[in-house]
Motif scaffolding. Structure first.
Motif, PDB file in Angstrom:
ATOM      1  N   ALA A   1      38.702  85.990  61.013  1.00 23.04           N
ATOM      2  CA  ALA A   1      38.240  85.240  62.188  1.00 23.04           C
ATOM      3  C   ALA A   1      37.830  86.190  63.300  1.00 23.04           C
ATOM      4  O   ALA A   1      36.838  85.957  64.000  1.00 23.04           O
ATOM      5  CB  ALA A   1      39.337  84.288  62.660  1.00 23.04           C
ATOM      6  N   LEU A   2      38.573  87.252  63.496  1.00 25.80           N
ATOM      7  CA  LEU A   2      38.246  88.235  64.518  1.00 25.80           C
ATOM      8  C   LEU A   2      36.921  88.922  64.212  1.00 25.80           C
ATOM      9  O   LEU A   2      36.083  89.105  65.107  1.00 25.80           O
ATOM     10  CB  LEU A   2      39.377  89.270  64.632  1.00 25.80           C
ATOM     11  N   ALA A   3      36.700  89.273  62.953  1.00 26.69           N
ATOM     12  CA  ALA A   3      35.448  89.924  62.568  1.00 26.69           C
ATOM     13  C   ALA A   3      34.273  88.965  62.721  1.00 26.69           C
ATOM     14  O   ALA A   3      33.190  89.353  63.178  1.00 26.69           O
ATOM     15  CB  ALA A   3      35.538  90.420  61.124  1.00 26.69           C
ATOM     16  N   ALA A   4      34.460  87.697  62.377  1.00 23.05           N
ATOM     17  CA  ALA A   4      33.378  86.715  62.506  1.00 23.05           C
ATOM     18  C   ALA A   4      33.051  86.467  63.972  1.00 23.05           C
ATOM     19  O   ALA A   4      31.882  86.331  64.341  1.00 23.05           O
ATOM     20  CB  ALA A   4      33.777  85.408  61.823  1.00 23.05           C
ATOM     21  N   ALA A   5      34.052  86.387  64.822  1.00 14.15           N
ATOM     22  CA  ALA A   5      33.820  86.150  66.246  1.00 14.15           C
ATOM     23  C   ALA A   5      33.094  87.326  66.887  1.00 14.15           C
ATOM     24  O   ALA A   5      32.284  87.149  67.791  1.00 14.15           O
ATOM     25  CB  ALA A   5      35.140  85.888  66.959  1.00 14.15           C
ATOM     26  N   ASP A   6      33.353  88.520  66.437  1.00 17.62           N
ATOM     27  CA  ASP A   6      32.731  89.701  67.011  1.00 17.62           C
ATOM     28  C   ASP A   6      31.270  89.838  66.582  1.00 17.62           C
ATOM     29  O   ASP A   6      30.486  90.498  67.240  1.00 17.62           O
ATOM     30  CB  ASP A   6      33.518  90.947  66.601  1.00 17.62           C
ATOM     31  N   SER A   7      30.878  89.181  65.456  1.00 17.96           N
ATOM     32  CA  SER A   7      29.519  89.336  64.957  1.00 17.96           C
ATOM     33  C   SER A   7      28.527  88.372  65.596  1.00 17.96           C
ATOM     34  O   SER A   7      27.335  88.478  65.360  1.00 17.96           O
ATOM     35  CB  SER A   7      29.500  89.143  63.439  1.00 17.96           C
ATOM     36  N   PHE A   8      28.994  87.377  66.390  1.00 14.49           N
ATOM     37  CA  PHE A   8      28.081  86.444  67.043  1.00 14.49           C
ATOM     38  C   PHE A   8      27.254  87.155  68.100  1.00 14.49           C
ATOM     39  O   PHE A   8      27.725  88.064  68.772  1.00 14.49           O
ATOM     40  CB  PHE A   8      28.849  85.289  67.702  1.00 14.49           C
TER      41      PHE A   8
END
Length: 138
Positions: free
Chosen positions: A14-21
């Motif tokens: 979730a942290l990696a996905a949030a950072d890629s936005f």
């Protein structure tokens, strides 16, 4: 033990996905004007122009209300009305006057009438109140 590992993995995902936005910036909308190259033809948005009218008159429930409005560029005018519970008809005529804004004239027709008893319209019309029955689904 396995649930803790899964929880940590999901948290990292979730942290990696949030950072890629992508980061978005907010700015006022751009005017929608398009000019064709090499031609005198242009497409511009025109000034606001509309006219509408609607009304409801439902005698059993004593609902009587409506609204009418027209606009042509900066000139906006209209009216609306509603039958009040005390028997009067409230009418509002309005117009928008440049920098003065919304200007309304409120009038009433009829005379306010109140019931002689403490009963409301709903209790007189529907009879006696009965609590809802319980129902069970199988």
């Amino acid at each position: 033990m396995h649930s803790k590992v899964i929880l940590v993995v999901l948290g990292l995902a979730a942290l990696a996905a949030a950072d890629s936005f992508e980061r978005y910036s907010y700015s006022p909308p751009r005017p929608r004007v398009r000019y064709s190259s090499g031609s005198s033809e242009s497409y511009e948005s025109s000034e606001a122009q509309y006219n509408f009218n609607w009304a409801v008159n439902h005698a059993p429930s004593r609902n009587d209300f409506g609204h009418q409005e027209a606009r042509d560029g900066d000139d906006t005018q209209g009216s609306y009305f509603v039958q009040l519970p005390d028997g009067r008809l409230q009418k509002v005529a309005f117009h928008v006057d440049g920098d003065d804004g919304y200007i309304a004239e409120v009038t009433y027709q009829g005379e306010a009438r109140f019931p002689d008893s403490d009963e409301s319209f709903e209790s007189r019309e529907s009879g006696r109140y009965a609590a809802p029955r319980r129902s069970y689904y199988n």
